[in-house]
Write an enzyme that holds these catalytic residues in place. Structure first.
Site, PDB file in Angstrom:
ATOM      1  N   ASP A 163       0.880  -1.189  -0.059  1.00 15.21           N
ATOM      2  CA  ASP A 163      -0.033  -0.173   0.018  1.00 15.21           C
ATOM      3  C   ASP A 163       0.967   1.278   0.079  1.00 15.21           C
ATOM      4  O   ASP A 163       0.763   2.088  -0.877  1.00 15.21           O
ATOM      5  CB  ASP A 163      -0.864  -0.044   1.132  1.00 15.21           C
ATOM      6  CG  ASP A 163      -1.669  -1.465   1.413  1.00 15.21           C
ATOM      7  OD1 ASP A 163      -2.439  -1.435   0.700  1.00 15.21           O
ATOM      8  OD2 ASP A 163      -1.312  -1.987   2.503  1.00 15.21           O
TER       9      ASP A 163
ATOM     10  N   GLU B 161       1.531  -6.371  -5.163  1.00  8.82           N
ATOM     11  CA  GLU B 161       1.036  -5.696  -6.209  1.00  8.82           C
ATOM     12  C   GLU B 161       2.284  -4.850  -7.000  1.00  8.82           C
ATOM     13  O   GLU B 161       2.695  -4.945  -8.009  1.00  8.82           O
ATOM     14  CB  GLU B 161       0.049  -4.516  -5.909  1.00  8.82           C
ATOM     15  CG  GLU B 161       0.003  -3.414  -6.910  1.00  8.82           C
ATOM     16  CD  GLU B 161      -1.801  -2.880  -6.678  1.00  8.82           C
ATOM     17  OE1 GLU B 161      -1.965  -1.895  -6.974  1.00  8.82           O
ATOM     18  OE2 GLU B 161      -2.404  -3.580  -6.133  1.00  8.82           O
TER      19      GLU B 161
HETATM   20  O1  TRH Z   1       4.640  -6.071   0.799  1.00 11.47           O
HETATM   21  P1  TRH Z   1       3.434  -6.522  -0.146  1.00 11.47           P
HETATM   22  O2  TRH Z   1       2.884  -7.730   0.096  1.00 11.47           O
HETATM   23  O3  TRH Z   1       2.333  -5.684  -0.118  1.00 11.47           O
HETATM   24  C1  TRH Z   1       1.058  -5.530  -0.113  1.00 11.47           C
HETATM   25  C2  TRH Z   1       0.183  -5.456   0.827  1.00 11.47           C
HETATM   26  O4  TRH Z   1       0.264  -6.512   1.735  1.00 11.47           O
HETATM   27  C3  TRH Z   1      -1.018  -4.884   0.930  1.00 11.47           C
HETATM   28  O5  TRH Z   1      -1.974  -4.876   2.033  1.00 11.47           O
HETATM   29  C4  TRH Z   1      -1.888  -5.865  -0.289  1.00 11.47           C
HETATM   30  O6  TRH Z   1      -3.252  -5.366  -0.435  1.00 11.47           O
HETATM   31  C5  TRH Z   1      -0.904  -5.492  -1.374  1.00 11.47           C
HETATM   32  O7  TRH Z   1       0.258  -6.230  -1.291  1.00 11.47           O
HETATM   33  C6  TRH Z   1      -1.652  -6.350  -2.716  1.00 11.47           C
HETATM   34  O8  TRH Z   1       3.939  -6.721  -1.808  1.00 11.47           O
HETATM   35  P2  TRH Z   1       4.349  -5.623  -2.779  1.00 11.47           P
HETATM   36  O9  TRH Z   1       3.046  -4.932  -3.324  1.00 11.47           O
HETATM   37  O10 TRH Z   1       4.985  -5.959  -3.830  1.00 11.47           O
HETATM   38  O11 TRH Z   1       5.352  -4.554  -2.096  1.00 11.47           O
HETATM   39  C7  TRH Z   1       6.368  -4.587  -1.686  1.00 11.47           C
HETATM   40  C8  TRH Z   1       7.147  -3.283  -1.649  1.00 11.47           C
HETATM   41  O12 TRH Z   1       8.391  -3.411  -0.977  1.00 11.47           O
HETATM   42  C9  TRH Z   1       7.748  -2.617  -3.025  1.00 11.47           C
HETATM   43  O13 TRH Z   1       7.162  -1.339  -3.304  1.00 11.47           O
HETATM   44  C10 TRH Z   1       8.834  -2.970  -3.215  1.00 11.47           C
HETATM   45  C11 TRH Z   1       9.294  -2.793  -1.629  1.00 11.47           C
HETATM   46  N1  TRH Z   1      10.571  -3.663  -1.323  1.00 11.47           N
HETATM   47  C12 TRH Z   1      11.883  -2.828  -1.105  1.00 11.47           C
HETATM   48  O14 TRH Z   1      11.635  -1.546  -1.138  1.00 11.47           O
HETATM   49  N2  TRH Z   1      13.010  -3.486  -0.871  1.00 11.47           N
HETATM   50  C13 TRH Z   1      12.954  -4.746  -0.607  1.00 11.47           C
HETATM   51  O15 TRH Z   1      14.087  -5.283  -0.496  1.00 11.47           O
HETATM   52  C14 TRH Z   1      11.865  -5.570  -0.991  1.00 11.47           C
HETATM   53  C15 TRH Z   1      11.789  -7.015  -0.824  1.00 11.47           C
HETATM   54  C16 TRH Z   1      10.715  -4.936  -1.057  1.00 11.47           C
END
Ligand code: TRH
Length: 381
Positions: free
Chosen positions: A17, A261
């Site tokens: 999010d 996402e």
């Molecule tokens: O973390 P996510 O599972 O996020 C979400 C939330 O759970 C939310 O509630 C849900 O509705 C949504 O998914 C669909 O996965 P996502 O979307 O891939 O987000 C991860 C973020 O973290 C992304 O912006 C990349 C960042 N990230 C870093 O900046 N550094 C890292 O080392 C990693 C592994 C991720």
């Protein structure tokens, strides 16, 4: 006059999010030159992906004004000019005081929805919804085709990826905390939710005799694999990198297992072979979401050899809590993905070209917003 944009984000869990909201806020500021105010309820989640963020809000960081709020209850509005455009990220509920300012200023109000390739998402893109208090909202549906709200993609993405291809790999891997290159292994980046399948897939891969290394990102992937506190050989825990470095990690791997996402979109932009652990939803709604993505008319899966298509389908289904595979089918499917990696990569690159050939979400938003203006001023005149 700078356009003033209010953006509200509630962190449900994890980083998606806030990850999407932060990307959007920065693009609106940097590319369009808008004045962006981002309200967050969990600054610690933002700090995880932007470690340079100081401790206490309010702040002006990286061009974005940051304020604290509590969904539906309270928002710090001190020294904040009224908006031209207000965006609720992922259907969060605005406090009444905020809604009143939006209405009084005749600002455009958008609900920036979760990304989905399901038909309804395209149908409802830019659909209006008039609220009981006369607040007129629009739905913004990000998506994969020109008729949708598009995907967040920075203007310099392709240039950064090209520069990365020529970077000093050794220094880069050191900086990102990645294992050194091993010429004969397939490096799989794994950023999943907690699942009992990872150890099963890992054992299967080890028994297959293929040389594979897993790069585990985020606690849930490592927790899925740890047994009695230890990780299997050839599994590396990656440091959690700032969001600004995240693409480089993806570009360094051979295959990506991503989730949620934002990482899901970044994997597509990267043009890498990919599996998607979809955010689990009630009544397995995420399986429908996942299927809708892989079955899109434009997705180049159809050009893949049938064997590879079906291996990808059954594994994707199993990963997302669908049908459990028997050992023989699972082994065969994982081997197929690895052995047909070249074809898999080609189709990922075709998809990447399809996405990069379209305008991005922020350009679409700017264009749509500009088109709203005559109507908006007619209303106030
Ligand atoms: O973390 P996510 O599972 O996020 C979400 C939330 O759970 C939310 O509630 C849900 O509705 C949504 O998914 C669909 O996965 P996502 O979307 O891939 O987000 C991860 C973020 O973290 C992304 O912006 C990349 C960042 N990230 C870093 O900046 N550094 C890292 O080392 C990693 C592994 C991720």
């Amino acid at each position: 006059m700078k356009i003033k944009c209010w953006l509200f984000c509630t962190v449900i869990d994890n980083f998606g999010d806030i990850g999407v909201s932060w990307r959007l806020a920065r693009e609106l500021t940097q590319r369009l030159g808008w004045s962006v105010y981002l309200w967050v309820d969990n600054a610690a989640a933002l700090r995880a992906i932007v470690p340079s963020l100081p401790e206490i809000l309010p702040l002006h960081h990286d061009g974005v004004y940051l304020r604290h709020w509590q969904e539906g209850q309270y928002a710090d509005l001190s020294h904040v000019p009224p908006p031209d455009l207000a965006i609720e990220a992922f259907a969060c509920r605005l406090p009444e005081s905020v809604q009143k300012i939006i209405i009084d200023n005749n600002a455009v109000c958008l609900n920036w929805e979760y990304l989905s390739a399901e038909d309804w998402a395209l149908r409802t893109h830019l659909m209006k919804s008039l609220q009981a208090n006369h607040l007129q909202k629009y739905f913004w549906q990000m998506g994969f085709v020109p008729e949708s709200g598009g995907l967040l993609r920075e203007e310099n993405y392709a240039m950064r990826q090209r520069t990365f291809d020529h970077a000093d790999e050794f220094a880069l891997r050191r900086r990102l905390g990645l294992p050194d290159r091993s010429s004969d292994s397939t490096d799989i980046f794994v950023f999943s939710y907690k699942t009992p399948l990872l150890p099963i897939w890992w054992r299967t891969l080890m028994q297959s005799g293929r040389n594979v290394r897993w790069w585990l990102a985020g606690e849930q992937s490592a927790d899925s694999l740890r047994q009695n506190g230890a990780l299997p050989d050839n599994c590396y825990i990656l440091p959690f990198v700032p969001q600004a470095d995240f693409d480089e990690v993806l570009w360094s791997a051979d295959i990506l297992l991503v989730r949620g996402e934002d990482s899901f979109v970044r994997a597509q932009l990267a043009g890498k072979p990919m599996l998607w652990h979809t955010y689990p939803q009630a009544e397995a709604a995420h399986l429908t979401k996942s299927d809708a993505f892989w079955r899109q008319t434009y997705y180049p899966a159809a050009s893949l050899p049938g064997k590879l298509q079906s291996a990808h389908h059954v594994l994707s289904n199993e990963l997302n809590g669908g049908r459990r595979l028997n050992d023989t089918v699972r082994t065969q499917a994982l081997i197929t993905l690895l052995d047909w990696q070249g074809h898999w990569r080609q189709s990922a690159q075709q998809w990447q070209a399809f996405l990069h050939g379209q305008s991005d979400a922020v350009s679409r938003l700017a264009q749509w917003y500009a088109a709203q203006q005559p109507a908006r001023y007619r209303l106030t005149a």
